[in-house]
Design an enzyme around this catalytic site. Structure first.
Site, PDB file in Angstrom:
ATOM      1  N   ASP A 151       0.826  -1.598  -0.369  1.00 28.04           N
ATOM      2  CA  ASP A 151       0.242   0.122   0.009  1.00 28.04           C
ATOM      3  C   ASP A 151       1.138   1.053  -0.025  1.00 28.04           C
ATOM      4  O   ASP A 151       0.572   2.077   0.476  1.00 28.04           O
ATOM      5  CB  ASP A 151      -1.205   0.138   1.407  1.00 28.04           C
ATOM      6  CG  ASP A 151      -2.253  -1.567   1.035  1.00 28.04           C
ATOM      7  OD1 ASP A 151      -1.826  -1.896   0.533  1.00 28.04           O
ATOM      8  OD2 ASP A 151      -2.462  -1.305   2.078  1.00 28.04           O
ATOM      9  N   CYS A 169      -1.866  -2.634   7.963  1.00 28.79           N
ATOM     10  CA  CYS A 169      -1.628  -3.506   6.595  1.00 28.79           C
ATOM     11  C   CYS A 169      -0.505  -4.328   6.415  1.00 28.79           C
ATOM     12  O   CYS A 169      -0.475  -5.432   5.780  1.00 28.79           O
ATOM     13  CB  CYS A 169      -2.730  -3.168   5.294  1.00 28.79           C
ATOM     14  SG  CYS A 169      -3.879  -2.099   5.632  1.00 28.79           S
ATOM     15  N   LYS A 217      -6.693  -4.692  -2.860  1.00 27.75           N
ATOM     16  CA  LYS A 217      -7.577  -5.420  -2.111  1.00 27.75           C
ATOM     17  C   LYS A 217      -8.001  -4.664  -1.558  1.00 27.75           C
ATOM     18  O   LYS A 217      -8.440  -3.077  -1.606  1.00 27.75           O
ATOM     19  CB  LYS A 217      -7.317  -6.045  -0.256  1.00 27.75           C
ATOM     20  CG  LYS A 217      -5.725  -4.725   0.175  1.00 27.75           C
ATOM     21  CD  LYS A 217      -4.753  -5.366   0.641  1.00 27.75           C
ATOM     22  CE  LYS A 217      -4.074  -4.226   1.515  1.00 27.75           C
ATOM     23  NZ  LYS A 217      -4.942  -3.251   2.251  1.00 27.75           N
ATOM     24  N   HIS A 221     -10.876   6.641   1.945  1.00 33.67           N
ATOM     25  CA  HIS A 221      -9.341   6.665   1.034  1.00 33.67           C
ATOM     26  C   HIS A 221      -9.465   5.306  -0.097  1.00 33.67           C
ATOM     27  O   HIS A 221      -9.746   4.427   0.304  1.00 33.67           O
ATOM     28  CB  HIS A 221      -8.243   6.703   2.357  1.00 33.67           C
ATOM     29  CG  HIS A 221      -8.585   5.110   2.856  1.00 33.67           C
ATOM     30  ND1 HIS A 221      -9.399   5.181   4.221  1.00 33.67           N
ATOM     31  CD2 HIS A 221      -7.905   3.370   2.851  1.00 33.67           C
ATOM     32  CE1 HIS A 221      -9.439   3.729   4.636  1.00 33.67           C
ATOM     33  NE2 HIS A 221      -8.614   3.178   3.654  1.00 33.67           N
ATOM     34  N   HIS A 260     -10.603   1.134  -2.734  1.00 37.37           N
ATOM     35  CA  HIS A 260     -12.261   0.288  -2.690  1.00 37.37           C
ATOM     36  C   HIS A 260     -13.113   1.619  -2.828  1.00 37.37           C
ATOM     37  O   HIS A 260     -12.666   2.389  -3.496  1.00 37.37           O
ATOM     38  CB  HIS A 260     -11.787   1.529  -0.778  1.00 37.37           C
ATOM     39  CG  HIS A 260     -11.665   1.134   0.568  1.00 37.37           C
ATOM     40  ND1 HIS A 260     -10.949  -0.334   1.263  1.00 37.37           N
ATOM     41  CD2 HIS A 260     -10.181   1.885   1.039  1.00 37.37           C
ATOM     42  CE1 HIS A 260     -10.503  -0.918   1.852  1.00 37.37           C
ATOM     43  NE2 HIS A 260      -9.483   0.417   1.817  1.00 37.37           N
ATOM     44  N   ASP A 266      -4.421  -1.017  -1.804  1.00 38.07           N
ATOM     45  CA  ASP A 266      -5.845  -0.592  -1.036  1.00 38.07           C
ATOM     46  C   ASP A 266      -6.742   0.015  -2.240  1.00 38.07           C
ATOM     47  O   ASP A 266      -6.089   1.063  -2.458  1.00 38.07           O
ATOM     48  CB  ASP A 266      -5.414   0.502   0.136  1.00 38.07           C
ATOM     49  CG  ASP A 266      -6.152   0.163   1.261  1.00 38.07           C
ATOM     50  OD1 ASP A 266      -7.008  -1.394   1.313  1.00 38.07           O
ATOM     51  OD2 ASP A 266      -6.883   0.942   2.007  1.00 38.07           O
TER      52      ASP A 266
HETATM   53  C1  VGL Z   1      -4.598   0.891   5.673  1.00 36.12           C
HETATM   54  C2  VGL Z   1      -6.047   1.613   7.925  1.00 36.12           C
HETATM   55  C3  VGL Z   1      -7.373   1.472   6.053  1.00 36.12           C
HETATM   56  C4  VGL Z   1      -3.008   0.212   5.997  1.00 36.12           C
HETATM   57  C5  VGL Z   1      -5.755   0.134   4.180  1.00 36.12           C
HETATM   58  O1  VGL Z   1      -2.826   0.595   4.200  1.00 36.12           O
HETATM   59  O2  VGL Z   1      -2.981   0.122   6.417  1.00 36.12           O
HETATM   60  N1  VGL Z   1      -5.158   0.863   6.738  1.00 36.12           N
HETATM   61  N2  VGL Z   1      -7.264   1.068   5.001  1.00 36.12           N
HETATM   62 ZN    ZN Z   2      -8.308   1.441   3.127  1.00 35.65          ZN
END
Ligand code: VGL
Ligand code: ZN
Length: 202
Positions: A8, A151, A106, A81, A48, A46
């Site tokens: 990420d 993550c 993901k 995010h 979403h 990430d």
């Molecule tokens: C993450 C919070 C929400 C991460 C992803 O990449 O650590 N943290 N989504």
């Molecule tokens: Zn996230």
């Protein structure tokens, strides 16, 4: 075969982003350096949908960073995010993406979050990363990226659980650290799961 898993390394987790991690962009140079030490580079992203249930904005009455629930699991209420196709979801522009062989998205299912690059938080579905690494003959993984206490932690613990020799490159990770103990506790949890914490410059 040794693989580097970039977790990420996206604009929203870097300074100026929607869920900025302090000094998050510092992992980029380390990640780029680590690429030349492995056989294979893979990244998680990430990714979403705008209606994702981990966003406080989609949970009326919940405040940012509150603990709520999603899919029957405890869930931190995050700011919006890494929304699909937005700039915040893109990899940091300094990341040497031409070295990345494959990207595993993901968090695409609005009804459950996915911290690990391998499984959703309920371990209901796999992303395919584990099977793919095994098919590529990978036995050892190095992990760096964002965020140490979410993550990165989940990805490293699952990697070790799947039988990969797993090394967390500490210098190439930064965490959210909502509370002072979160990052040290995450490192301890990874270590307890069999992850080697490599402390030093890459
Ligand atoms: C993450 C919070 C929400 C991460 C992803 O990449 O650590 N943290 N989504
Ligand atoms: Zn996230």
């Amino acid at each position: 075969m040794k693989a580097l898993i970039l977790v990420d390394i996206q604009n929203d987790f870097c300074p100026g982003g929607a869920l900025a991690v302090a000094d998050g962009d510092a992992v980029v140079a380390v990640a780029n350096r680590l690429m030349s030490t492995v056989d294979l580079v893979v990244a998680t992203q990430d990714w979403h949908p705008a209606n994702h249930g981990s966003f406080a904005s989609n949970n009326p009455g919940r405040k940012l960073f509150d603990l709520g629930d999603l899919g029957g699991l405890p869930q931190v209420m995050w700011p919006d995010h890494c929304v699909q196709w937005t700039g915040g979801a893109q990899f940091h522009p300094g990341l040497d993406t031409k070295r990345i062989t494959r990207v595993f998205p993901k968090g695409t299912d609005a009804t459950i979050d996915s911290y690990s690059g391998f499984f959703d938080n309920g371990k209901r579905k796999a992303t395919g990363l584990g099977d793919w690494l095994k098919a590529m003959g990978v036995t050892e993984v190095l992990i760096c990226g964002l965020a140490t206490d979410y993550c990165v932690k989940a990805t490293a613990i699952d990697a070790a659980g799947l039988g990969f020799t797993t090394r967390l490159m500490l210098d190439g990770c930064r965490g959210v650290g909502m509370q002072a103990n979160h990052i040290p506790d995450a490192l301890a949890a990874m270590q307890a799961a069999g992850v080697q914490i490599i402390n030093g410059k890459a």
